[in-house]
Design an enzyme around this catalytic site. Sequence first.
Site, short mmCIF file in Angstrom:
data_model
loop_
_atom_site.label_atom_id
_atom_site.label_comp_id
_atom_site.label_asym_id
_atom_site.label_seq_id
_atom_site.Cartn_x
_atom_site.Cartn_y
_atom_site.Cartn_z
N ALA A 9 0.91 -0.14 -11.70
CA ALA A 9 1.14 -1.48 -11.15
C ALA A 9 1.24 -1.40 -9.63
O ALA A 9 2.20 -1.87 -9.03
CB ALA A 9 2.42 -2.06 -11.74
N SER A 127 -8.98 3.71 -10.86
CA SER A 127 -8.65 4.59 -9.73
C SER A 127 -9.93 5.17 -9.14
O SER A 127 -10.94 5.30 -9.83
CB SER A 127 -7.81 5.79 -10.19
N CYS A 273 -6.87 5.16 1.47
CA CYS A 273 -8.15 5.52 0.84
C CYS A 273 -9.08 6.39 1.69
O CYS A 273 -9.58 7.41 1.22
CB CYS A 273 -8.90 4.25 0.46
N ARG A 343 0.71 3.67 4.41
CA ARG A 343 0.14 4.95 3.99
C ARG A 343 -0.95 5.40 4.97
O ARG A 343 -1.88 4.66 5.27
CB ARG A 343 -0.40 4.82 2.56
P1 NAD Z 1 -0.27 2.96 -5.94
O1 NAD Z 1 0.41 4.23 -5.64
O2 NAD Z 1 0.10 1.71 -5.21
O3 NAD Z 1 -0.09 2.64 -7.51
C1 NAD Z 1 -0.23 3.58 -8.52
C2 NAD Z 1 0.85 3.33 -9.57
O4 NAD Z 1 0.59 4.15 -10.71
C3 NAD Z 1 2.28 3.67 -9.11
O5 NAD Z 1 3.10 2.52 -9.20
C4 NAD Z 1 2.73 4.78 -10.09
O6 NAD Z 1 4.11 4.69 -10.44
C5 NAD Z 1 1.85 4.49 -11.29
N1 NAD Z 1 1.68 5.63 -12.19
C6 NAD Z 1 1.34 6.91 -11.87
N2 NAD Z 1 1.23 7.65 -12.99
C7 NAD Z 1 1.48 6.83 -14.04
C8 NAD Z 1 1.51 7.00 -15.47
N3 NAD Z 1 1.21 8.18 -16.01
N4 NAD Z 1 1.84 5.93 -16.23
C9 NAD Z 1 2.13 4.74 -15.68
N5 NAD Z 1 2.10 4.51 -14.35
C10 NAD Z 1 1.79 5.53 -13.54
O7 NAD Z 1 -1.83 3.23 -5.79
P2 NAD Z 1 -2.99 2.16 -5.44
O8 NAD Z 1 -3.06 1.94 -3.98
O9 NAD Z 1 -2.88 0.99 -6.34
O10 NAD Z 1 -4.28 3.01 -5.82
C11 NAD Z 1 -4.59 3.30 -7.17
C12 NAD Z 1 -6.00 3.88 -7.22
O11 NAD Z 1 -6.93 2.92 -6.75
C13 NAD Z 1 -6.20 5.12 -6.35
O12 NAD Z 1 -7.09 5.98 -7.01
C14 NAD Z 1 -6.85 4.57 -5.10
O13 NAD Z 1 -7.67 5.51 -4.46
C15 NAD Z 1 -7.70 3.44 -5.66
N6 NAD Z 1 -7.97 2.35 -4.73
C16 NAD Z 1 -7.00 1.90 -3.87
C17 NAD Z 1 -7.28 0.83 -3.01
C18 NAD Z 1 -6.24 0.30 -2.07
O14 NAD Z 1 -6.60 -0.48 -1.20
N7 NAD Z 1 -4.99 0.68 -2.17
C19 NAD Z 1 -8.54 0.21 -3.05
C20 NAD Z 1 -9.50 0.69 -3.95
C21 NAD Z 1 -9.19 1.76 -4.78
C1 UDX Z 2 -10.64 0.38 2.31
C2 UDX Z 2 -12.03 -0.19 1.98
O1 UDX Z 2 -12.40 -1.12 2.98
C3 UDX Z 2 -12.01 -0.85 0.64
O2 UDX Z 2 -13.30 -1.32 0.30
C4 UDX Z 2 -11.57 0.18 -0.37
O3 UDX Z 2 -11.56 -0.39 -1.64
C5 UDX Z 2 -10.19 0.72 -0.01
O4 UDX Z 2 -10.23 1.27 1.30
P1 UDX Z 2 -8.34 -0.64 3.17
O5 UDX Z 2 -7.98 0.77 3.41
O6 UDX Z 2 -7.42 -1.52 2.41
O7 UDX Z 2 -9.74 -0.71 2.38
O8 UDX Z 2 -8.59 -1.37 4.58
P2 UDX Z 2 -9.83 -1.47 5.59
O9 UDX Z 2 -9.99 -2.89 5.95
O10 UDX Z 2 -11.03 -0.76 5.11
O11 UDX Z 2 -9.26 -0.71 6.87
C6 UDX Z 2 -9.04 0.70 6.86
C7 UDX Z 2 -8.62 1.15 8.25
O12 UDX Z 2 -9.72 1.08 9.15
C8 UDX Z 2 -7.50 0.32 8.86
O13 UDX Z 2 -6.58 1.16 9.52
C9 UDX Z 2 -8.23 -0.55 9.86
O14 UDX Z 2 -7.42 -0.99 10.91
C10 UDX Z 2 -9.33 0.40 10.33
N1 UDX Z 2 -10.51 -0.29 10.89
C11 UDX Z 2 -11.24 -1.12 10.10
C12 UDX Z 2 -10.89 -0.04 12.19
O15 UDX Z 2 -10.23 0.73 12.90
N2 UDX Z 2 -12.00 -0.66 12.69
C13 UDX Z 2 -12.75 -1.50 11.94
O16 UDX Z 2 -13.76 -2.01 12.44
C14 UDX Z 2 -12.36 -1.74 10.59
#
Ligand code: NAD
Ligand code: UDX
Length: 485
Positions: A9, A127, A273, A343
């Site tokens: 979540a 993920s 990411c 992060r």
């Molecule tokens: P997050 O850390 O916010 O959430 C992950 C959650 O999973 C945590 O709340 C954790 O407690 C839970 N968890 C871990 N192991 C578990 C288990 N065995 N059972 C139940 N819950 C469990 O991470 P996030 O930012 O949502 O990212 C999740 C995935 O999506 C990663 O692989 C990330 O690379 C990918 N992703 C993230 C973004 C982003 O913008 N944050 C965008 C695209 C893809």
């Molecule tokens: C990124 C990808 O954009 C998204 O598609 C993927 O699913 C998750 O990772 P996010 O990390 O949430 O998303 O933010 P993003 O808008 O991509 O920015 C990433 C970093 O790059 C930030 O620190 C932002 O400030 C920086 N950035 C972005 C720049 O420095 N210059 C730019 O022109 C754009």
Amino acid sequence: MVKICCIGAGYVGGPTMAMIAYKCPDIQVVVVDISVPRITAWNSDRLPIFEPGLDEVVKSCRNTNLFFSSDVEAHIADSDIIFVSVNTPTKTRGLGAGKAADLTYWESAARMIADVAKSDKIVVEKSTVPVKTAEAIEKILNHNSRDGVNFQILSNPEFLAEGTAINDLTNPDRVLIGGRQTPEGQKAVAVLKGVYAKWVPEDRIITTNLWSAELSKLAANAILAQRISSINAMSALCEATGANVAEVAYAVGKDTRIGPKFLNASVGFGGSCFQKDILNLVYICECNGLTEVANYWRQVVQINDYQKLRFVNRVVSSMFNTVSGKKILVLGFAFKKDTGDTRETPAIDVCLGLLGDKAKLSIYDPQVSEDQIRRDLAMNKFDWDHPQHLVPSSPTANSKEMVTVTFDAYEAAKGAHGICIMTEWDEFKSLDYQRIYDGMEKPAFVFDGRNVVNVEELRKIGFVVYSIGKPLDAWMKDLPAAPLS
Ligand code: NAD
Ligand code: UDX
């Protein structure tokens, strides 16, 4: 009624599932997590993440067809489609430490699914995972499940960006679904496609084989980050030559083959990411014997580290080669605006660099708590996403004498020698800089890591201003370039 369960979540699981529930009233969606405080927050008035527009979507379907629960096993057993959206951080120990993705959380989720499933399931990789992960997951599921239970694995990577998640989910550029090229695999692809087709036009739903879908996510993030490192590399050359990176980016981006987006020079990219996924890509290339390809992508991360170090050196060299004992106001700590997420924020490395030179920091961010800032400054690299490793490593960075966290930028600016802008929050554009200047020590410096301030206006007030990639203030032109170490 189709039942969906999402394991995890977090920043992805929460908003993505809320959008599915919102757009598909005939589907029951349950988001589960091992973190009880996180689930409690999802069920409260104060959601665990700040994301514009998220509150409205969650409130409109929570407890109708959207549920948040910590009863992980029961909801997995009960569902037809299981999304896995757990964290996949960079490994900090053992084989591939500092590069490879740590799939511990993914593996334990897969073992849990195998343990409790009594009926066939579609398991969806949400993920971001290394290419070929589906093959490993298939093995875990098939070797540990009850007889007669079948699993289909799909790859459905998420492309949302934080701060714009609701818009990205409502109107995605594309939805990507990868599946096995077998009749059963294609049937599972069609089921998931049917869910997204409730609101996403069919021509934006791309279907591929499993490995293409897994790799496309890493490729997209690597190429996006590469654009930022490319423009950031140009920003260093602009400063050395008198060119203006904003003008260069505009001129370059007007080429329709290149396009205008993601060309904003900055103190460096952050977020959970980009760095993680590129390092993961580097590791996969190395494992496949592709040393040159690995080195190519590694350079994107190296330029990012260089950009942060260059910024710190610019601050120190401009302020008479020392910031020891000087108060510096840090505006913004989140990795970008409209999120409270810190992060891998570049603010961490910049703050640690300044603390290394014994600066006294006063930090303000409208969405980041004092606890979070102190935890971030005290943690080892990559440990933030490994709850079991969260042992503070740097008592200095946590000292209340060296770091104060403030909620009033004007108060915090009093007696400061310099200001570092780390996040492009809109409110930083409209601060009363004259009032700030009046309370500061002189000369008063502004180091804009996000190109948000009006350089000319601030110079008129009397500030010495540095803005990434812009023609240098006369003050800095004659300074020797600080050594990079
Ligand atoms: P997050 O850390 O916010 O959430 C992950 C959650 O999973 C945590 O709340 C954790 O407690 C839970 N968890 C871990 N192991 C578990 C288990 N065995 N059972 C139940 N819950 C469990 O991470 P996030 O930012 O949502 O990212 C999740 C995935 O999506 C990663 O692989 C990330 O690379 C990918 N992703 C993230 C973004 C982003 O913008 N944050 C965008 C695209 C893809
Ligand atoms: C990124 C990808 O954009 C998204 O598609 C993927 O699913 C998750 O990772 P996010 O990390 O949430 O998303 O933010 P993003 O808008 O991509 O920015 C990433 C970093 O790059 C930030 O620190 C932002 O400030 C920086 N950035 C972005 C720049 O420095 N210059 C730019 O022109 C754009």
